[in-house]
Design an enzyme around this catalytic site. Sequence first.
Site, PDB file in Angstrom:
ATOM      1  N   GLU A   1      43.795 -24.657 -82.902  1.00  0.00           N
ATOM      2  CA  GLU A   1      42.716 -25.002 -83.836  1.00  0.00           C
ATOM      3  C   GLU A   1      41.978 -26.254 -83.396  1.00  0.00           C
ATOM      4  O   GLU A   1      41.915 -27.232 -84.140  1.00  0.00           O
ATOM      5  CB  GLU A   1      43.309 -25.255 -85.232  1.00  0.00           C
ATOM      6  CG  GLU A   1      44.187 -24.140 -85.772  1.00  0.00           C
ATOM      7  CD  GLU A   1      44.978 -24.549 -87.024  1.00  0.00           C
ATOM      8  OE1 GLU A   1      44.997 -25.747 -87.377  1.00  0.00           O
ATOM      9  OE2 GLU A   1      45.575 -23.661 -87.638  1.00  0.00           O
TER      10      GLU A   1
ATOM     11  N   CYS B   1      23.527 -50.330 -98.994  1.00  0.00           N
ATOM     12  CA  CYS B   1      23.847 -51.629 -99.588  1.00  0.00           C
ATOM     13  C   CYS B   1      25.355 -51.872 -99.622  1.00  0.00           C
ATOM     14  O   CYS B   1      25.955 -51.979-100.694  1.00  0.00           O
ATOM     15  CB  CYS B   1      23.259 -51.702-100.980  1.00  0.00           C
ATOM     16  SG  CYS B   1      21.489 -51.474-100.911  1.00  0.00           S
TER      17      CYS B   1
ATOM     18  N   GLY C   1      43.810 -31.242 -82.529  1.00  0.00           N
ATOM     19  CA  GLY C   1      44.185 -32.650 -82.392  1.00  0.00           C
ATOM     20  C   GLY C   1      43.939 -33.309 -81.065  1.00  0.00           C
ATOM     21  O   GLY C   1      44.082 -34.530 -80.940  1.00  0.00           O
TER      22      GLY C   1
ATOM     23  N   ARG D   1      32.216 -42.407 -89.631  1.00  0.00           N
ATOM     24  CA  ARG D   1      33.410 -42.703 -88.835  1.00  0.00           C
ATOM     25  C   ARG D   1      33.619 -44.196 -88.550  1.00  0.00           C
ATOM     26  O   ARG D   1      34.740 -44.693 -88.691  1.00  0.00           O
ATOM     27  CB  ARG D   1      33.419 -41.886 -87.538  1.00  0.00           C
ATOM     28  CG  ARG D   1      33.337 -40.371 -87.785  1.00  0.00           C
ATOM     29  CD  ARG D   1      33.679 -39.528 -86.576  1.00  0.00           C
ATOM     30  NE  ARG D   1      35.083 -39.657 -86.235  1.00  0.00           N
ATOM     31  CZ  ARG D   1      35.546 -40.416 -85.296  1.00  0.00           C
ATOM     32  NH1 ARG D   1      34.719 -41.103 -84.527  1.00  0.00           N
ATOM     33  NH2 ARG D   1      36.832 -40.514 -85.091  1.00  0.00           N
TER      34      ARG D   1
END
Length: 421
Positions: free
Chosen positions: A276, A345, A239, A315
């Site tokens: 992690e 499109c 994170g 993103r």
Amino acid sequence: MHHFEYQGDDLYCEGVALQTIAEQVGTPTYVYSYATLERHFQVFDQAFGGRPHTVCFSMKANSNLAVLRTLVALGAGVDIVSGGELFRALKVGADPKKIVFSGVGKREEEIEFALKTGILTFNVESHMELVAIERVAARIGQRAPISLRVNPDVDAETHPYISTGLKKNKFGIPVPEARQEYGFAKSQPHLEVVGIDCHIGSQLTKVAPFRDAIGRVAALCRDLQSDGIALRYLDIGGGLGIPYDQEEPPAPAEYARAIQEALDAFRGLDLTLLCEPGRVIVGNAGVLLTRVLYLKQGEIKNFVIVDAAFNDLIRPAFYDSFHGLRPVRRGETKTWIADVVGPICETGDFLARDREIKRCQPGDLLAVMSAGAYGFTMASNYNSRPRAAEVLVRGDQFAVVRQRESLEDLIRGEAVPSWVG
Ligand code: LLP
């Protein structure tokens, strides 16, 4: 810190001009820097000093085999969320004893695959999942190492789609229920309770939420100790954020210090730390190279139409996130305000909106910065667009580490039954 810098007017990745890669490999192409990966991993790993720990790279951020191998060879473990990720991790020789399996919806065949592989631990997210793991482990005559992912109910203060540690999120077991679930797990003959886990969200730019979460989890470890449940591992998730634009996230050393401090309050808990991280390792180690196709001056906006689209990098469209844009050859000093858009499109197909950028011409190359995490791994074939190539640079050498998909790749596995017409 990364290794995408100008030499003269040309943007380089380490010792290779991005222009050369575009000429030889085409565009759109993801380009990753080995030296940046190495540095990011080492800085993160060393931040925890002498404390026993394993950095399990969260491969959902980037699962390219060459990237993964780079990190595994440096000593990384892996955080996986599917059988597919486990398959990739094993392909690059990841040590099963450094693999943690996260995620709310593990299927029985995935559980079996992981058990047979001998992974370090399953991060379990619900009572039903505990029951499923017990069942599979009993069937194949093994004991499954488990940790419970608890939901500490802290606000990660990040984008709502990537916030995971609040009561309203689907993740983890609420702290008040966790004690009972640990009791249940301990009573199961094919489960071996080894740890505890939490992950509160992604792209965090402050340490306080991490500190709060770990404080709550460590307090729970204390309670479990008094219940006779001694844990070996504390997994603090991932994170930690990166600078995409003006953000100033804490450096790994500051992050690690905050975690150590939170744990110091619980002396006597002899826990090996697992973490992690994904984005902080690979995010700024990659760019997406794209070529300008057309310019278009609308009545109220300028559009730069490029050959990368949201199927390549979702993103901006999905989280409204910012990615810097750099010309691969600089020189032009005049700027303009434009939307940088792709060929898909949909109006949501943009890489940047209302952005002041250097004026460019059709044929010019742009580097979309900070695209190493959640770039290629979230790519799709929408609009029947073949997925981009991926290239790894090390010093003055580079290699295509994933070929651009072909048109034949697009239809692989499809069939038209004879009764269709
Ligand atoms: N551990 C668990 C259990 C996770 O769910 C995640 C990310 C990580 C570790 C790694 O988090 P990181 O260190 O990369 O922040 N696609 C989004 C990000 C989704 C994150 C999902 N979970 C984006 O592009 O921003």
